[in-house]
Design a protein around this motif. Sequence first.
Motif, PDB file in Angstrom:
ATOM      1  N   SER A  84      16.692  79.499  92.058  1.00 41.14           N
ATOM      2  CA  SER A  84      16.442  80.935  92.154  1.00 41.14           C
ATOM      3  C   SER A  84      16.341  81.517  90.749  1.00 41.14           C
ATOM      4  O   SER A  84      16.977  81.014  89.811  1.00 41.14           O
ATOM      5  N   SER A  85      15.577  82.591  90.619  1.00 41.27           N
ATOM      6  CA  SER A  85      15.469  83.229  89.305  1.00 41.27           C
ATOM      7  C   SER A  85      16.828  83.792  88.890  1.00 41.27           C
ATOM      8  O   SER A  85      17.167  83.790  87.711  1.00 41.27           O
ATOM      9  N   GLU A  86      17.636  84.237  89.869  1.00 41.41           N
ATOM     10  CA  GLU A  86      18.974  84.744  89.553  1.00 41.41           C
ATOM     11  C   GLU A  86      19.832  83.644  88.930  1.00 41.41           C
ATOM     12  O   GLU A  86      20.552  83.877  87.953  1.00 41.41           O
ATOM     13  N   GLU A  87      19.756  82.437  89.505  1.00 40.88           N
ATOM     14  CA  GLU A  87      20.514  81.295  88.977  1.00 40.88           C
ATOM     15  C   GLU A  87      20.067  80.962  87.554  1.00 40.88           C
ATOM     16  O   GLU A  87      20.891  80.757  86.659  1.00 40.88           O
TER      17      GLU A  87
ATOM     18  N   LYS B 198      21.229  83.594  85.126  1.00 43.03           N
ATOM     19  CA  LYS B 198      22.672  83.455  84.898  1.00 43.03           C
ATOM     20  C   LYS B 198      22.943  82.362  83.865  1.00 43.03           C
ATOM     21  O   LYS B 198      23.727  82.554  82.928  1.00 43.03           O
TER      22      LYS B 198
END
Length: 107
Positions: free
Chosen positions: A76-79, A82
Amino acid sequence: MKKTTYNKLIRDKIPEIIKKSGHNPIIYTANDEEYIKRLYDKLIEEIEEFKENPSSEEMADILEVCDAIMSYFRMSSEEVIKVKNKKFKERGGFSKKLILKEVIRDD
């Protein structure tokens, strides 16, 4: 009849755009092994284009390919953001333009 050979990964809507312009695209769907190889090739192509013309449009193309690679590997782009932020906090970024020439060890 004139034929131009491209033999490269294209965006999903390109065949429709080609048809609307009155031409006939010859396409096929890559298997997973070819797809990831073509994504890597496309990333290099887009980086080369950015080097020739540093612009928001070219950077957007690079990011689109990166998004496809992340999706392929189920990231995921969030991962990724982060991890990017964690690495930035621990190691910094590249704004100081530092070049490591060599390391001298006292062994």
